[in-house]
Every structure is written in structure tokens, then in C-alpha cells.
Write a protein that holds these residues in place. Structure first.
Motif, PDB file in Angstrom:
ATOM      1  N   UNK A  28     -17.300  21.708  10.222  1.00 28.04           N
ATOM      2  CA  UNK A  28     -17.967  20.971  11.287  1.00 28.04           C
ATOM      3  C   UNK A  28     -17.097  19.864  11.850  1.00 28.04           C
ATOM      4  N   UNK A  29     -16.333  19.199  10.971  1.00 28.36           N
ATOM      5  CA  UNK A  29     -15.436  18.136  11.426  1.00 28.36           C
ATOM      6  C   UNK A  29     -14.306  18.706  12.278  1.00 28.36           C
ATOM      7  N   UNK A  30     -13.707  19.818  11.835  1.00 29.17           N
ATOM      8  CA  UNK A  30     -12.620  20.447  12.589  1.00 29.17           C
ATOM      9  C   UNK A  30     -13.109  20.887  13.964  1.00 29.17           C
ATOM     10  N   UNK A  31     -14.341  21.364  14.033  1.00 34.61           N
ATOM     11  CA  UNK A  31     -14.886  21.823  15.305  1.00 34.61           C
ATOM     12  C   UNK A  31     -15.317  20.668  16.210  1.00 34.61           C
ATOM     13  N   UNK A  32     -15.385  19.454  15.647  1.00 30.82           N
ATOM     14  CA  UNK A  32     -15.860  18.302  16.422  1.00 30.82           C
ATOM     15  C   UNK A  32     -14.749  17.343  16.833  1.00 30.82           C
ATOM     16  N   UNK A  33     -13.723  17.162  15.984  1.00 27.54           N
ATOM     17  CA  UNK A  33     -12.686  16.151  16.250  1.00 27.54           C
ATOM     18  C   UNK A  33     -11.619  16.728  17.168  1.00 27.54           C
ATOM     19  N   UNK A 132      -9.872  10.801  11.040  1.00 32.64           N
ATOM     20  CA  UNK A 132     -11.087  11.134  11.788  1.00 32.64           C
ATOM     21  C   UNK A 132     -11.876  12.242  11.098  1.00 32.64           C
ATOM     22  N   UNK A 133     -11.192  13.247  10.550  1.00 36.77           N
ATOM     23  CA  UNK A 133     -11.896  14.327   9.862  1.00 36.77           C
ATOM     24  C   UNK A 133     -12.712  13.785   8.692  1.00 36.77           C
ATOM     25  N   UNK A 134     -12.124  12.841   7.943  1.00 32.78           N
ATOM     26  CA  UNK A 134     -12.848  12.272   6.810  1.00 32.78           C
ATOM     27  C   UNK A 134     -13.968  11.349   7.273  1.00 32.78           C
ATOM     28  N   UNK A 135     -13.719  10.578   8.340  1.00 32.81           N
ATOM     29  CA  UNK A 135     -14.758   9.689   8.880  1.00 32.81           C
ATOM     30  C   UNK A 135     -15.970  10.491   9.350  1.00 32.81           C
ATOM     31  N   UNK A 136     -15.726  11.665   9.878  1.00 34.32           N
ATOM     32  CA  UNK A 136     -16.811  12.499  10.401  1.00 34.32           C
ATOM     33  C   UNK A 136     -17.840  12.797   9.307  1.00 34.32           C
ATOM     34  N   UNK A 142     -16.446   4.005   5.120  1.00 30.62           N
ATOM     35  CA  UNK A 142     -15.992   4.465   3.807  1.00 30.62           C
ATOM     36  C   UNK A 142     -14.546   4.942   3.787  1.00 30.62           C
ATOM     37  N   UNK A 143     -13.842   4.800   4.895  1.00 31.59           N
ATOM     38  CA  UNK A 143     -12.446   5.236   4.969  1.00 31.59           C
ATOM     39  C   UNK A 143     -11.561   4.051   5.329  1.00 31.59           C
ATOM     40  N   UNK A 144     -10.553   3.805   4.509  1.00 35.31           N
ATOM     41  CA  UNK A 144      -9.529   2.795   4.783  1.00 35.31           C
ATOM     42  C   UNK A 144      -8.204   3.517   4.900  1.00 35.31           C
ATOM     43  N   UNK A 167     -12.986   2.680  12.106  1.00 36.30           N
ATOM     44  CA  UNK A 167     -12.786   2.597  10.667  1.00 36.30           C
ATOM     45  C   UNK A 167     -11.846   1.458  10.308  1.00 36.30           C
ATOM     46  N   UNK A 168     -11.556   1.316   9.024  1.00 35.99           N
ATOM     47  CA  UNK A 168     -10.679   0.247   8.532  1.00 35.99           C
ATOM     48  C   UNK A 168      -9.224   0.708   8.634  1.00 35.99           C
TER      49      UNK A 168
END
Length: 383
Positions: A28-33, A132-136, A142-144, A167-168
Motif C-alpha cells: 500500500x505504501x509503494x502504491x501511494x508514495x 516516506x514508505x515507513x512514515x506511511x 515514529x520515524x527519525x 517527520x523528524x
């Protein structure tokens, strides 16, 4: 459906067909970012000896999207400062920042075993795409992510904000981690390090995972996955071959001067028991580095075209074999040769057979059941 959305779905399907993209949330992240947004202002395309700049504004939109979703690593900076919008013709240079190929990015994120509540420290923001993939999935809080290059960091931060992930983002030396936001459940490095910094272990929760490429020789590095324990150590294994740019603070400075002149007066000379050409193979090169941490492996040639290989000391071809000439306080080739012979005697185990343990005082590596394939590197530089 826009062209970008269509390309994202196509790329996700291709990654899934390769068996790399298996997690529904990550698909879902790959298809969105939108990866193309993270390539601003442009990329450099490899043309052999030169790099051709290509920018979004100066190219056909369909061509730009095709390149953005080509599942290739795309260089975004040369020589530590040059961006694609600063030149109009092909130039020579060395890539110093890039958008790593999505196959590698997705594979590493899957290997993190992320849960929705996890806090992640990313070393090496780069373009910000993997961030961005992890933030999604995890949420931007929760991502630095840390990037050493101010120019690269500023572009990534701006793009992340633009696509909706505030994000941070931190500009600094990722080898030091970021204690202010610690402890983390996961640490992921998108650069190679000579060994995993203990600062990362200290900033990771017990049970947390650190994922990083270790090694410094080209085409001889491995992806380490270690779990932090209650006693402050971390233990795991090399899970596959991996290749990333070296962390800036640990980048190898080319050996300067005339190497043949510097090594003209050797202390000893003998026939090699193992061909030094094995160092041009991935697993032997990785294991050799464990035997002589810090040594530089340099390829060269004589004016007549004969091949030369150096580990600060030269090995030269002579007829059908190799003659090893060594000098200096440490007989580097003796150490490498013992390792290669032991590796061959063990049946040429793959890089995934290598285990490792990280403590505040040392790094230990070993292959189970092979006493001759064990190494310990002390933090003070000894081994």
C-alpha cells in the motif's frame, strides 16, 4: 488514474512478482508514495564514463515517470555537491547520493519486521523515499531520519513536507545516532559501515533490531541483522549480500602516490597458495576484510598491462601463478590467505553463514563449526 499512480501500481506488482514485496501495508505504501517527487531536481544516468543529467522540468513527463519507476538505483548527487539541475551536459564524477533501487529498499524494510507502534531511526535519509514508505505505515512521529549532507537533507526534508510527511529529519553524523529520540525499536542504515557503531546498540530497546550493511571493499559487503539483548550486546547474522555507499565519515580515501614505488622494497617474496583474484569474488572479499580490518584493496596495472592487486602491499602476476611481496609491520596477505584456505576447506560457505556479536568493546564474527573462521575486532583498533 494518473500516470504516476499507474506506474506505482505497476512497480508494486513487479516487486510482488519477484517475491520481494509481500507485506500488504508495504505494498500500500509503494502504491501511494510518489517516488518521482523524491528525485527532485533530477538524476544522473550512467553512460559509462560520464553521467547524463536529467531533470523533471527538462524531460518528457512519460520518460521521467518511466525512469522514476524503473526499479534502478538513480544517482542524485555527484562528488558531494553536484545536482542534476546544475549542469546541462554529461559530466564525469563519483555518485555520493542516490535513490536506491526499490527492490533493495523494499527488501530491507520487510527485513525490519516492523509493527505499527514501532519507533524507527534511519541512518542516511538520501532522497527521503524510504523514509516516506515507513512514515506511511508508522506515522510521521515514529520515524527519525539522519542525513550527513546538508544539501541532501534539505531537499529530502522539503519533499517529505510536500508529500505530507512532517517527520523528524536531522542533519548530522548518523554514526552517532540520535539520542534525543531514543530508544528505538528499529535502526536501519542505508549506507555501509565498517562495523555497527555501539551508539546504535545503546539507543535501541532490548529486543530491537539493527539492520546495516557492513564492510568497506566494493562488491564485498554484507547486510547484518542483529537483535539487541538485555545485557547491552547485539547478536545476529549476515542475511545477504548488500551494496551501499560508505558512510561519509568512514569513506575510504584513495591511497595516494605511486604504489609500485611505495612497495618496491618488500621484506619477503613467495608464491601465493591461493589466487588473490579470489578477492574479486563477493564472499572471499567479505571474509578477507574480517581478517585485515582497515586494509585497502586496490586494483592497478603495470604500463605493460599486467594486473596488480594491493593490500597496501602488492601481489603481482608472474606466469601462471601469483607472487606475493610483503612489507611493513603486518603480513596482511598471510592473514588473508589463511582465511581463504579455511573458507575453501569448509566448503565455501555463503556469506549468510557468518554470525556476529556487537559489544561496547568488540565486534566478533564467526562461522559455526569452523574454528579457523573466527575474528574479533576490538574497539581500540586491535584484532
Amino acid at each position: 488514474m494518473t500516470g504516476s499512480a499507474s506506474e506505482r501500481r505497476r512497480m508494486a506488482a513487479a516487486l510482488a512478482n519477484k517475491g520481494v514485496l509481500t507485506l500488504p501495508w508495504l505494498r500500500g505504501a509503494v502504491e501511494s508514495v510518489p517516488r518521482e517527487r523524491f528525485l527532485h531536481p533530477g538524476v544522473f544516468l550512467d553512460e559509462g564514463r560520464t553521467w547524463r543529467p536529467l531533470t523533471a522540468l527538462g524531460s518528457d513527463p512519460d520518460e521521467w515517470l518511466k525512469i522514476a519507476y524503473s526499479v534502478d538505483t538513480l544517482a542524485t548527487q555527484l562528488d558531494g555537491h553536484l545536482a542534476a539541475d546544475q549542469v546541462s551536459e554529461a559530466v564525469a564524477g563519483v555518485p555520493t547520493s542516490s535513490s536506491t533501487d526499490p527492490t533493495t529498499v523494499v527488501g530491507m524494510i520487510e527485513a525490519l519486521d516492523l509493527k505499527a507502534e514501532h519507533r524507527v531511526l534511519e541512518i542516511g535519509t538520501g532522497t527521503g523515499y524510504s523514509t516516506a514508505l515507513m512514515c506511511h505505515y508508522l506515522g510521521e512521529d515514529n520515524v527519525t531520519t539522519i542525513e550527513v549532507d546538508p544539501q541532501v537533507a534539505a531537499r529530502a526534508d522539503a519533499t517529505l513536507e510536500t508529500v505530507g510527511y512532517s517527520t523528524w529529519t536531522v542533519t548530522g553524523d548518523g554514526l552517532l545516532g540520535h539520542p534525543r529520540r531514543a530508544p528505538y525499536h528499529r535502526v536501519i542504515a542505508t549506507c555501509a559501515v565498517r562495523r555497527i557503531p555501539y551508539t546504535w546498540v545503546r539507543q535501541t530497546r532490548p529486543g530491537g533490531i539493527i539492520l546495516s550493511t557492513v564492510g568497506s571493499w566494493p562488491w564485498g559487503t554484507g547486510l547484518a541483522k542483529v537483535t539487541v539483548k538485555e545485557n547491552g550486546t547485539a547478536e545476529g547474522s549476515i542475511i545477504k549480500r548488500s551494496s551501499f555507499m560508505q558512510a561519509r565519515a568512514q569513506a575510504v580515501t584513495p591511497v595516494a602516490g605511486d604504489l609500485s614505488a611505495r612497495t618496491a622494497y618488500a621484506d619477503s617474496e613467495r608464491e601465493a597458495r591461493v589466487s588473490p583474484l579470489r578477492l574479486e569474488e563477493w564472499v572471499p572479499a567479505f571474509l578477507a576484510q574480517l581478517s585485515v580490518p582497515g586494509a585497502h584493496f586496490v586494483r592497478a596495472a603495470t604500463s605493460e598491462g599486467a594486473r596488480l592487486l594491493y593490500l597496501f602491499d602488492p601481489e603481482r602476476a608472474d606466469g601462471g601463478g601469483w607472487v606475493v611481496r610483503q612489507g611493513g609491520p603486518v603480513a596482511l596477505w598471510d592473514k588473508v590467505e589463511r582465511t581463504l584456505i579455511a573458507w575453501q576447506a569448509a566448503g565455501n560457505p555463503d556469506i549468510t553463514a557468518v554470525q556476529l556479536r556487537v559489544t561496547d568493546r568488540s565486534h566478533a564474527y564467526w562461522v559455526d563449526g569452523q574454528p579457523a573462521l573466527r575474528w574479533e575486532h576490538r574497539v581500540d583498533g586491535g584484532y
